[in-house]
Design an enzyme around this catalytic site. Sequence first.
Site, PDB file in Angstrom:
ATOM      1  N   ARG A 175      49.295  28.714  29.165  1.00  0.00           N
ATOM      2  CA  ARG A 175      50.708  27.801  29.363  1.00  0.00           C
ATOM      3  C   ARG A 175      50.320  26.788  29.493  1.00  0.00           C
ATOM      4  O   ARG A 175      48.984  27.191  30.181  1.00  0.00           O
ATOM      5  CB  ARG A 175      51.705  28.535  30.319  1.00  0.00           C
ATOM      6  CG  ARG A 175      50.452  29.020  31.705  1.00  0.00           C
ATOM      7  CD  ARG A 175      51.075  30.094  32.322  1.00  0.00           C
ATOM      8  NE  ARG A 175      52.315  29.167  33.615  1.00  0.00           N
ATOM      9  CZ  ARG A 175      51.376  28.592  34.263  1.00  0.00           C
ATOM     10  NH1 ARG A 175      50.455  28.846  34.646  1.00  0.00           N
ATOM     11  NH2 ARG A 175      53.013  27.657  35.357  1.00  0.00           N
ATOM     12  N   ARG A 179      56.591  21.190  35.855  1.00  0.00           N
ATOM     13  CA  ARG A 179      57.965  21.567  36.724  1.00  0.00           C
ATOM     14  C   ARG A 179      59.111  20.513  36.708  1.00  0.00           C
ATOM     15  O   ARG A 179      58.733  19.324  37.121  1.00  0.00           O
ATOM     16  CB  ARG A 179      57.192  21.606  37.876  1.00  0.00           C
ATOM     17  CG  ARG A 179      55.967  22.573  38.588  1.00  0.00           C
ATOM     18  CD  ARG A 179      55.336  21.503  39.476  1.00  0.00           C
ATOM     19  NE  ARG A 179      54.789  22.632  40.640  1.00  0.00           N
ATOM     20  CZ  ARG A 179      53.576  22.641  41.294  1.00  0.00           C
ATOM     21  NH1 ARG A 179      53.394  21.020  41.803  1.00  0.00           N
ATOM     22  NH2 ARG A 179      52.094  22.972  41.145  1.00  0.00           N
ATOM     23  N   ARG A 258      30.327  25.871  30.617  1.00  0.00           N
ATOM     24  CA  ARG A 258      30.373  24.341  30.847  1.00  0.00           C
ATOM     25  C   ARG A 258      30.332  24.439  31.654  1.00  0.00           C
ATOM     26  O   ARG A 258      29.816  24.868  32.791  1.00  0.00           O
ATOM     27  CB  ARG A 258      32.147  23.940  30.791  1.00  0.00           C
ATOM     28  CG  ARG A 258      32.502  23.580  29.704  1.00  0.00           C
ATOM     29  CD  ARG A 258      33.860  22.660  28.795  1.00  0.00           C
ATOM     30  NE  ARG A 258      34.286  23.721  29.543  1.00  0.00           N
ATOM     31  CZ  ARG A 258      34.956  22.775  31.117  1.00  0.00           C
ATOM     32  NH1 ARG A 258      35.502  21.767  31.470  1.00  0.00           N
ATOM     33  NH2 ARG A 258      36.250  23.710  31.762  1.00  0.00           N
ATOM     34  N   ARG A 289      37.748  12.586  35.465  1.00  0.00           N
ATOM     35  CA  ARG A 289      37.783  12.124  36.940  1.00  0.00           C
ATOM     36  C   ARG A 289      37.317  11.527  37.914  1.00  0.00           C
ATOM     37  O   ARG A 289      36.072  11.597  37.347  1.00  0.00           O
ATOM     38  CB  ARG A 289      38.794  13.154  37.223  1.00  0.00           C
ATOM     39  CG  ARG A 289      38.406  14.644  37.698  1.00  0.00           C
ATOM     40  CD  ARG A 289      39.043  15.941  37.846  1.00  0.00           C
ATOM     41  NE  ARG A 289      37.925  16.539  37.906  1.00  0.00           N
ATOM     42  CZ  ARG A 289      38.032  18.259  38.608  1.00  0.00           C
ATOM     43  NH1 ARG A 289      39.356  18.178  38.961  1.00  0.00           N
ATOM     44  NH2 ARG A 289      37.662  19.276  38.578  1.00  0.00           N
ATOM     45  N   GLU A 312      32.795  12.502  37.382  1.00  0.00           N
ATOM     46  CA  GLU A 312      32.782  13.274  36.605  1.00  0.00           C
ATOM     47  C   GLU A 312      33.386  13.660  35.443  1.00  0.00           C
ATOM     48  O   GLU A 312      33.913  13.648  34.701  1.00  0.00           O
ATOM     49  CB  GLU A 312      34.401  14.341  37.576  1.00  0.00           C
ATOM     50  CG  GLU A 312      33.832  15.948  36.593  1.00  0.00           C
ATOM     51  CD  GLU A 312      34.489  16.798  37.534  1.00  0.00           C
ATOM     52  OE1 GLU A 312      35.324  16.831  38.260  1.00  0.00           O
ATOM     53  OE2 GLU A 312      34.761  17.935  36.636  1.00  0.00           O
ATOM     54  N   TYR A 360      35.051  32.672  35.853  1.00  0.00           N
ATOM     55  CA  TYR A 360      35.698  31.516  36.979  1.00  0.00           C
ATOM     56  C   TYR A 360      35.688  32.467  37.760  1.00  0.00           C
ATOM     57  O   TYR A 360      37.132  32.454  38.212  1.00  0.00           O
ATOM     58  CB  TYR A 360      36.309  30.395  36.300  1.00  0.00           C
ATOM     59  CG  TYR A 360      36.537  29.321  37.333  1.00  0.00           C
ATOM     60  CD1 TYR A 360      35.137  28.592  37.853  1.00  0.00           C
ATOM     61  CD2 TYR A 360      37.696  29.501  38.426  1.00  0.00           C
ATOM     62  CE1 TYR A 360      35.859  27.835  38.917  1.00  0.00           C
ATOM     63  CE2 TYR A 360      37.940  28.695  39.101  1.00  0.00           C
ATOM     64  CZ  TYR A 360      36.865  27.855  39.379  1.00  0.00           C
ATOM     65  OH  TYR A 360      37.315  27.231  40.603  1.00  0.00           O
ATOM     66  N   ASP A 362      37.603  31.088  41.920  1.00  0.00           N
ATOM     67  CA  ASP A 362      38.206  29.695  42.287  1.00  0.00           C
ATOM     68  C   ASP A 362      37.270  31.258  43.896  1.00  0.00           C
ATOM     69  O   ASP A 362      36.803  32.331  44.092  1.00  0.00           O
ATOM     70  CB  ASP A 362      38.793  30.290  42.942  1.00  0.00           C
ATOM     71  CG  ASP A 362      39.930  28.339  42.280  1.00  0.00           C
ATOM     72  OD1 ASP A 362      39.198  28.186  42.111  1.00  0.00           O
ATOM     73  OD2 ASP A 362      40.940  29.039  42.133  1.00  0.00           O
TER      74      ASP A 362
HETATM   75  P1  FAD Z   1      27.917  30.479  43.293  1.00  0.00           P
HETATM   76  O1  FAD Z   1      28.511  29.567  44.621  1.00  0.00           O
HETATM   77  O2  FAD Z   1      27.447  30.131  42.089  1.00  0.00           O
HETATM   78  O3  FAD Z   1      27.049  31.136  44.244  1.00  0.00           O
HETATM   79  C1  FAD Z   1      25.905  31.398  43.034  1.00  0.00           C
HETATM   80  C2  FAD Z   1      23.954  31.177  43.654  1.00  0.00           C
HETATM   81  O4  FAD Z   1      23.671  32.180  43.770  1.00  0.00           O
HETATM   82  C3  FAD Z   1      23.729  29.881  43.300  1.00  0.00           C
HETATM   83  O5  FAD Z   1      23.427  29.506  45.073  1.00  0.00           O
HETATM   84  C4  FAD Z   1      22.565  29.740  42.990  1.00  0.00           C
HETATM   85  O6  FAD Z   1      21.283  29.054  43.091  1.00  0.00           O
HETATM   86  C5  FAD Z   1      22.031  30.976  42.993  1.00  0.00           C
HETATM   87  N1  FAD Z   1      21.031  32.015  42.300  1.00  0.00           N
HETATM   88  C6  FAD Z   1      21.243  32.115  41.124  1.00  0.00           C
HETATM   89  N2  FAD Z   1      20.504  32.593  40.851  1.00  0.00           N
HETATM   90  C7  FAD Z   1      19.077  33.173  41.478  1.00  0.00           C
HETATM   91  C8  FAD Z   1      18.611  33.761  41.262  1.00  0.00           C
HETATM   92  N3  FAD Z   1      17.252  34.179  40.082  1.00  0.00           N
HETATM   93  N4  FAD Z   1      17.202  33.737  42.368  1.00  0.00           N
HETATM   94  C9  FAD Z   1      17.970  33.127  43.440  1.00  0.00           C
HETATM   95  N5  FAD Z   1      18.959  32.868  43.406  1.00  0.00           N
HETATM   96  C10 FAD Z   1      20.247  32.273  42.804  1.00  0.00           C
HETATM   97  N6  FAD Z   1      36.665  27.616  43.700  1.00  0.00           N
HETATM   98  C11 FAD Z   1      38.053  26.902  44.779  1.00  0.00           C
HETATM   99  O7  FAD Z   1      38.401  27.910  45.196  1.00  0.00           O
HETATM  100  N7  FAD Z   1      38.486  25.909  45.113  1.00  0.00           N
HETATM  101  C12 FAD Z   1      37.889  24.606  44.456  1.00  0.00           C
HETATM  102  O8  FAD Z   1      38.574  23.714  44.511  1.00  0.00           O
HETATM  103  C13 FAD Z   1      36.214  25.158  43.271  1.00  0.00           C
HETATM  104  N8  FAD Z   1      36.660  24.257  42.383  1.00  0.00           N
HETATM  105  C14 FAD Z   1      35.197  24.552  41.691  1.00  0.00           C
HETATM  106  C15 FAD Z   1      34.328  23.241  41.086  1.00  0.00           C
HETATM  107  C16 FAD Z   1      33.082  23.844  40.450  1.00  0.00           C
HETATM  108  C17 FAD Z   1      32.686  22.573  39.909  1.00  0.00           C
HETATM  109  C18 FAD Z   1      32.450  24.700  40.726  1.00  0.00           C
HETATM  110  C19 FAD Z   1      31.788  25.225  39.575  1.00  0.00           C
HETATM  111  C20 FAD Z   1      32.941  25.543  41.060  1.00  0.00           C
HETATM  112  C21 FAD Z   1      34.270  25.493  41.544  1.00  0.00           C
HETATM  113  N9  FAD Z   1      34.544  26.370  42.474  1.00  0.00           N
HETATM  114  C22 FAD Z   1      35.790  26.369  43.070  1.00  0.00           C
HETATM  115  C23 FAD Z   1      34.383  27.592  42.972  1.00  0.00           C
HETATM  116  C24 FAD Z   1      33.378  28.456  43.750  1.00  0.00           C
HETATM  117  O9  FAD Z   1      32.172  27.303  43.947  1.00  0.00           O
HETATM  118  C25 FAD Z   1      32.503  29.268  43.902  1.00  0.00           C
HETATM  119  O10 FAD Z   1      31.843  28.878  41.965  1.00  0.00           O
HETATM  120  C26 FAD Z   1      33.221  30.743  44.115  1.00  0.00           C
HETATM  121  O11 FAD Z   1      33.035  30.714  45.131  1.00  0.00           O
HETATM  122  C27 FAD Z   1      31.484  31.307  43.507  1.00  0.00           C
HETATM  123  O12 FAD Z   1      30.760  32.027  44.393  1.00  0.00           O
HETATM  124  P2  FAD Z   1      28.982  32.705  44.374  1.00  0.00           P
HETATM  125  O13 FAD Z   1      28.758  33.738  45.214  1.00  0.00           O
HETATM  126  O14 FAD Z   1      29.937  33.825  42.746  1.00  0.00           O
HETATM  127  O15 FAD Z   1      28.653  31.595  43.168  1.00  0.00           O
END
Ligand code: FAD
Length: 389
Positions: A175, A179, A258, A289, A312, A360, A362
């Site tokens: 979608r 709005r 990506r 952006r 970006e 993905y 948040d």
């Molecule tokens: P991550 O935050 O990716 O943490 C995973 C961690 O594991 C990393 O620090 C990495 O270094 C570590 N790791 C990986 N492999 C190993 C290893 N072998 N040994 C030790 N450490 C390791 N969320 C929102 O709510 N609002 C937003 O506006 C938003 N914008 C975003 C924009 C981008 C570009 C991205 C990529 C994400 C965005 N997010 C947003 C999502 C948010 O950043 C996180 O992805 C989300 O909170 C998921 O967290 P996570 O702990 O699963 O993963």
Amino acid sequence: MNVDLVVVGSGFFGLTVAERAAKELGLKVAVLDRRHHIGGNAYSENEAQTGIEVHRYGAHLFHTSNERVWNYVNEFTQFTNYVHKVYTSHKGEVYPMPINLGTINQFFRSSMGPAEAKALIQEQAGELAGTDPQNLNDKGIQLIGRPLYEAFIKYYTGKQWQTDPKNLPAEIISRLPVRYTYDNRYFNDKYEGLPVDGYTAWIERMADHPNIQVHLKTDFFDDGHEFSRATTLGQVPVVYTGPVDRYFDYAEGDLSWRTIDLEEEVLPIEDFQGTSVMNYPDEDVPYTRIHEFRHFHPERDYTKDATVIMREFSRFAEKGDEPYYPINTAEDRDKLLAYRDLAKGEKDVLFGGRLGTYKYLDMHMAIGSALSMYDNKIKPHFTGGAKFE
Ligand code: FAD
Ligand code: NA
């Protein structure tokens, strides 16, 4: 080994698990991260010259409608009343996003009401009525009509994917929100805001517990430290939030992602664009952006002598790049199913988070899903002897 649980990754998923296990169950938890900082992609720091807080891995906006997540995060930080809005700069004119009545009336130089605008968009979308679009380009036209699609979506999406939308699968967009009001608030969630004293202060408070030890610059797959894969497996339960394909040495092939490149610039002016995020949907501009970080915190007393912007750029991730958004092709989905089977068979290891599940998420979703894993797997394992799998 002197810990009860090893958590690989200090993003919101890993830290939520660690915090709950340490605080509620009194477990000793080791948190590893290969980076030099905690917080995963939500990490932020104050830019050295200006003191303006920048989100190192791209702009992060917190929003949720989940009461439990909202209550949980408020244990660690207060939130500002920031409300996210996005604008888009198309052919020398700036329009509000997502596409709304203001965008439509500005674009068509009209003053239509909601019903009229809806009828116009439906008529334009009718160009491909009755067809079953196979590519993203046709799907976009069928959803919102050619004029708006070509102005605001076509090249923007093409730049995000480095691919002509005619060669992208239609299913990438189910979608395109339009709005028929002037509401251009970006998120629809009940709660929204930015952490008052920044993401890093919030994240540090989650890890600040005597039972939690954080090991930075420590890769789970490097031998030569106490908590490596080789030494922990079979010895202590592990919650793994790194890339699932990496865990299994890419046995089923690489999952595709990506990534984004961010080019930071400090400008000697107070204000560059008057807002936090400006999209660039035109073909002749290489970036998607520009973020201007001072606008995330209008309540702060930032310098008026300089501002920080980040352009970006979006592209396919190569090995060694940070994986950001799952591409999720049909092949990826097959590989993921195979990895899920392998993960199930991996005793005493739970896979979670954005990288561990190839989804993905948040921030509020990562936190919510970590709380569920804690309730359903971790707590039962340590309190009732249930299996950890
Ligand atoms: P991550 O935050 O990716 O943490 C995973 C961690 O594991 C990393 O620090 C990495 O270094 C570590 N790791 C990986 N492999 C190993 C290893 N072998 N040994 C030790 N450490 C390791 N969320 C929102 O709510 N609002 C937003 O506006 C938003 N914008 C975003 C924009 C981008 C570009 C991205 C990529 C994400 C965005 N997010 C947003 C999502 C948010 O950043 C996180 O992805 C989300 O909170 C998921 O967290 P996570 O702990 O699963 O993963
Ligand atoms: Na498992």
